[in-house]
Design a protein around this motif. Structure first.
Motif, mmCIF file in Angstrom:
data_model
loop_
_atom_site.group_PDB
_atom_site.id
_atom_site.type_symbol
_atom_site.label_atom_id
_atom_site.label_comp_id
_atom_site.label_asym_id
_atom_site.label_seq_id
_atom_site.Cartn_x
_atom_site.Cartn_y
_atom_site.Cartn_z
ATOM 1 N N THR A 1 10.431 10.511 35.478
ATOM 2 C CA THR A 1 9.967 11.711 34.787
ATOM 3 C C THR A 1 8.920 11.354 33.743
ATOM 4 O O THR A 1 7.919 12.059 33.580
ATOM 5 C CB THR A 1 11.167 12.432 34.138
ATOM 6 O OG1 THR A 1 12.099 12.765 35.160
ATOM 7 C CG2 THR A 1 10.746 13.681 33.414
ATOM 8 N N ASP B 1 9.114 17.161 40.280
ATOM 9 C CA ASP B 1 10.176 16.295 39.766
ATOM 10 C C ASP B 1 11.533 16.851 40.189
ATOM 11 O O ASP B 1 12.025 17.810 39.602
ATOM 12 C CB ASP B 1 10.058 16.226 38.238
ATOM 13 C CG ASP B 1 10.929 15.131 37.643
ATOM 14 O OD1 ASP B 1 11.692 14.494 38.392
ATOM 15 O OD2 ASP B 1 10.850 14.924 36.416
ATOM 16 N N GLU B 2 12.139 16.272 41.198
ATOM 17 C CA GLU B 2 13.423 16.722 41.760
ATOM 18 C C GLU B 2 13.497 18.245 41.882
ATOM 19 O O GLU B 2 14.355 18.888 41.276
ATOM 20 C CB GLU B 2 14.586 16.212 40.901
ATOM 21 C CG GLU B 2 14.582 14.698 40.774
ATOM 22 C CD GLU B 2 15.856 14.186 40.128
ATOM 23 O OE1 GLU B 2 16.938 14.640 40.534
ATOM 24 O OE2 GLU B 2 15.775 13.334 39.231
HETATM 25 MG MG LIG Z 1 13.897 12.529 35.792
#
Ligand SMILES: [Mg+2]
Ligand SMILES: Nc1ncnc2c1ncn2[C@@H]1O[C@H](COP(=O)(O)OP(=O)(O)OP(=O)(O)O)[C@@H](O)[C@H]1O
Ligand SMILES: Nc1ncnc2c1ncn2[C@@H]1O[C@H](COP(=O)(O)OP(=O)(O)OP(=O)(O)O)[C@@H](O)[C@H]1O
Ligand SMILES: [Mg+2]
Lengths: 277, 266, 281
Positions: C45, C168-169
């Motif tokens: 991240t 991000d995910e």
């Molecule tokens: Mg992360």
């Protein structure tokens, strides 16, 4: 033992989240509840410790109707770990966090101390004993939340979405932990979308869709039936999908484990080679 | 709770929904002013009735009834306090006029709720934010307004989840004396605050990532244009205001019991 | 020229003792589909935040080394400048939607840029249609399902027509079918519109097949960077403990027992096809 008898549940907003659910979970069972977003999984498990009471029907935990006992009483038997650890962590230290429930249940100070040490140990958190839970990483916070519930040693353990955002190593640790619980004859219920994780654990799978249970059976059977899974917006695990494709060679279609799959393919391959020679 | 339920905007298309929020707001303020001008039952009944067609035109009757039902509780409180206090001051002889007076005060409140609920039921918060912006309120404030509207239900749901999570760990909120009870809320308040902070950080991050503050001359997907309906409503409102002011000072307003003497003669 | 290029990028959050990413030197070419993975807390991240300037402009802290995105030096350009070129989609859809209608949310970035109303309308409609949510345009986002919400988040980034999208995910809260559909959509954006994709994900079973590059991080550093088949079959990847796809593990198992397929599969389709070929010989 948890018995759910024809339970209906409607939220005040009018959403009928459960529409006639019946289910029996015996002591020592390991159950995964799966199904699409909004199927009613969380709503169902919140009935197991009395956080929600059925609008119609009954839920019995060890023979007690959840309507007749308080959440606090039920919680002694049924530990519930919520999806997001940040919804429960509030103490100054990890140790305090774990002791919180023990104090609520009126354990004696020396027992509390022993239990806290035991839970810290079990989840590999001993080094964080005096650390603030807010300083820990996501995966660690999740373990603190788990420890804070395990500390009072409930007979039944419910985990809502325990694998979200977890890496492979953390999932593997969780799996080991669940197996350990199983060995101690504890009942474990998980709610999850993680098909591959379930395939590795091979629990009993209860499949939900639109507030109803649409299938119930062992993982290797349910997770390898695409028609059933489709109703619950689930895709079979990778290994199963390989074997579904290979049915023309007379392979079994109910395989979800990598090593089992490997052995079957090898046997077939070797037999074929022998024929050729 | 249900009174607020009745104020929740639902997307329906109707001539009332299409009106400019600024004009509708002007209407609400005018209603407010007129309602406050009068203490007599008769004009308030008129005010109440002339708004009913707006509700049916907006196709929000059901929600509107809900909000009125929600207001009923407060209305009855207003009625009884007015009634009891006037009774204490004026005694038994004036009973019918006290009754009428208390009813008027109650109806005044109901008229206010009625016009506010018409406004909120038919104005999307998005449009409201836009109207604020067009009225030269700084954009940051308008954004804060719409975001607050957006996140209130989310935070309410989060509070419920936190409460559930702590109850599952044996927390009993209603246990102990007053002091203990207040302390019981700490395990709920702390996660709530921590999560609100975390959430606002994430929101800020997402806003920045979408070019927040790139230019002073922000444009807007929606535009507010005054249309025929707006002029009609504005005109009607002005006429109503003028009439109301005129009537207030130049026409003696009869009491209901004077119109229906059988009541007074009892 | 590479669309993203970093050189010895190192970053420490304000007040932190440890660096969160360290000596990252990577090059991402235009049109690539890059899968970024690694154990929790390894800095994925954090790296994503560098791509659109959240680091160092929003998070202060200490940034060393160089980073260029679409030819712009990230340190010298404000976030809103970079936002036109790099779109970020986060994990939790709830916290990246602020408006009270879907279309207003999708328009948010364009409004900030001061783009004329007519063009906003066109681009919003285009983004909504591309992500299949045109019919939801007037609904409030908080009433939608998780999958639909995440689509709104993607559409709102897409409307800004960025060259690079960083996700991000993006599917952690979704059911498997919902997740699969989102991944397919992302794949489509990559294939049909040529948008460079950087996807952060733990579950390689679902995503490895879309990638033409995998970057694995551990402890703030890039450990592996290359072709998916080579990376996933490597000894190093196994040791770090990333979730190597089951079919790749099956391949390795067979390989170890002497059944050589000579082709590392990344998905069940590829594995089934290969096995069929072998069995039919
Ligand atoms: Mg992360
Ligand atoms: N507090 C609430 N108030 C009103 N409706 C709710 C509430 N919680 C859930 N619902 C609704 O009840 C239904 C079932 O929700 P539930 O959370 O049990 O689903 P779930 O299977 O756990 O889904 P997910 O996989 O997304 O967690 C959904 O339609 C949801 O919108
Ligand atoms: N805002 C912040 N302030 C200080 N430290 C931070 C912040 N965000 C992350 N960190 C730290 O930086 C390191 C890398 O975190 P990062 O969030 O980038 O990991 P990640 O790879 O995305 O992990 P995950 O898979 O769990 O999302 C961690 O040690 C984390 O504790
Ligand atoms: Mg749920």
């Amino acid at each position: 033992m948890i018995e759910v008898k024809n339970v209906h549940f409607t939220y005040p907003s009018g959403v009928e989240a459960l529409q006639g659910v019946s289910l029996k979970i015996r002591n020592g069972e390991f159950v995964a509840i799966m199904g699409q977003n909004g199927a009613g999984k969380t709503t169902l498990v919140k009935h197991f410790n009395g956080l929600l009471k059925p609008s119609k029907g009954n839920v019995l935990v060890d023979g007690m109707d959840t309507r007749d006992v308080s959440v606090a009483t039920l919680a002694r038997k049924v530990g519930f770990v919520f999806q997001n650890p940040d919804h429960q962590l509030f103490s100054e230290t990890v140790e305090e966090e774990i002791a919180f429930a023990l104090r609520n249940f009126g354990f004696k100070e020396n027992v509390i101390k022993r239990r806290v040490t035991w839970a810290l140990n079990l989840l590999g958190l001993t080094q964080y004993r005096k650390t603030s839970p807010f300083m820990l990483s996501g995966g660690e916070r999740k373990r603190v939340a788990l420890a804070s519930v395990l500390a009072w040693n409930p007979k039944i353990l419910i985990l809502d979405e325990p694998t979200i955002g977890q890496d492979y190593g953390q999932k593997e640790k969780l799996r080991q932990f669940i197996l350990q619980m199983k060995a101690q004859k504890k009942t474990v219920v998980i709610v999850t979308h993680d098909v591959e994780f379930v395939a590795e654990c091979n629990p009993r799978v209860v499949l939900m869709s639109n507030g109803k249970i649409v299938a119930d059976g062992e993982a290797r059977k349910i997770l390898t039936s695409p028609e059933i899974l489709e109703k619950a917006a689930i895709i079979p695990p990778e290994i199963s999908r390989v074997f579904l494709e290979l049915s023309e060679f007379g392979f079994p279609t109910n395989v979800i484990d990598v090593y089992e799959a490997g052995e079957i393919i090898l046997d077939f391959w070797e037999a074929k080679n022998r024929e050729h020679v | 709770m249900s009174m607020f339920e009745g104020l929740k905007f639902r997307k329906v298309s109707s001539p009332i929904h299409d009106l400019d929020p600024r004009v509708k707001f002007f209407y609400v303020i005018a209603m407010f002013a007129v309602a406050v001008m009068y203490m007599e039952l008769l004009p308030l009944i008129v005010l109440f009735l002339i708004q009913v067609p707006l509700v049916t035109m907006a196709k929000v009757t059901k929600q509107w009834i809900k909000s009125m039902r929600g207001a009923a509780f407060f209305a009855s409180i207003i009625f009884f306090t007015n009634f009891i206090f006037s009774y204490l001051y004026q005694g038994q002889q004036a009973l019918p006029s006290i009754l009428e007076y208390s009813m008027a005060m109650t109806l005044r409140f109901i008229v206010l709720v009625e016009s506010f609920s018409i406004f909120f039921l038919t104005t999307s918060p998005d449009h409201l934010g836009l109207a604020l912006e067009k009225s030269h309120v700084p954009y940051e404030f308008c954004f804060a307004f719409t975001t607050a509207v957006r996140f209130v239900p989310v935070l309410a749901e989060e509070a419920q989840t936190i409460m559930d999570a702590q109850k599952a760990r044996g927390l009993e909120l209603e246990k102990g004396n007053i002091l203990k009870r207040v302390r019981n809320y700490i395990p709920i308040l702390i996660p709530l605050i921590v999560n609100a902070i975390r959430r606002s950080l994430e929101l800020a991050e997402a806003m920045e990532s979408r070019a927040w503050g790139a230019t002073k001359n922000r444009t807007n997907l929606y535009e507010l244009k005054l249309r025929r309906g707006d002029y009609i409503l504005a005109l009607l409102t002005v006429v109503m205001l003028v009439l109301a002011v005129y009537a207030r000072w130049h026409i003696p307003i009869p009491r209901i019991m004077e119109i229906f003497p059988w009541k007074a003669s009892r | 020229m590479a669309i993203i290029e970093t050189e010895k990028l190192t970053y420490t959050y304000p007040g932190a003792e440890k660096t969160s990413i360290e000596n990252i030197s990577i090059k991402i070419e235009e049109g690539e589909f890059v899968l970024l993975t690694g154990p929790s807390g390894c800095g994925k991240t954090t790296l994503c935040r560098c791509f659109n300037g959240l680091i160092p402009h929003f998070y202060e802290g200490k940034l060393e080394g160089k980073i260029q995105v679409v030819g712009l030096d990230v340190v010298k350009h404000p976030i809103h400048e970079l936002a036109k070129h790099v779109g970020l989609v986060f994990q939790n859809p709830e916290n990246q939607l602020f408006a009270l209608s879907v279309e207003k949310d999708v328009a948010f970035g364009l409004e900030n840029l001061g783009i004329p109303r007519k063009e906003i309308r066109q681009r919003v409609d285009w983004a909504l249609k591309t992500t299949d949510i045109y019919h939801l345009r007037e609904r409030p986002p908080y009433e939608l399902s998780g999958g639909q919400q995440q689509r709104v988040a993607i559409a709102s980034v897409l409307a800004m027509q960025p060259e690079v999208m960083v996700l991000d995910e993006p599917t952690s809260f979704l059911d498997p079918l919902g997740a699969k559909r989102i991944f397919e959509d992302i794949h489509k954006l990559n294939k049909e519109l040529g948008i460079t994709i950087i996807l952060v994900e733990h579950r390689l079973d679902l995503t490895a097949k879309y990638a033409n590059r995998i970057i694995i991080m551990d402890n703030g550093k890039v450990i592996l960077n290359g072709k998916p088949r080579e990376i996933l079959d490597s000894e190093k990847a196994r040791l770090i403990g990333i979730g190597i796809p089951k079919v790749t593990r099956l391949y390795q198992f067979l390989n170890g027992k002497g059944m050589r397929l000579n082709y590392v599969p990344l998905s069940s389709e590829e594995m089934a096809k290969k096995l069929k070929e072998v069995f039919k010989q």
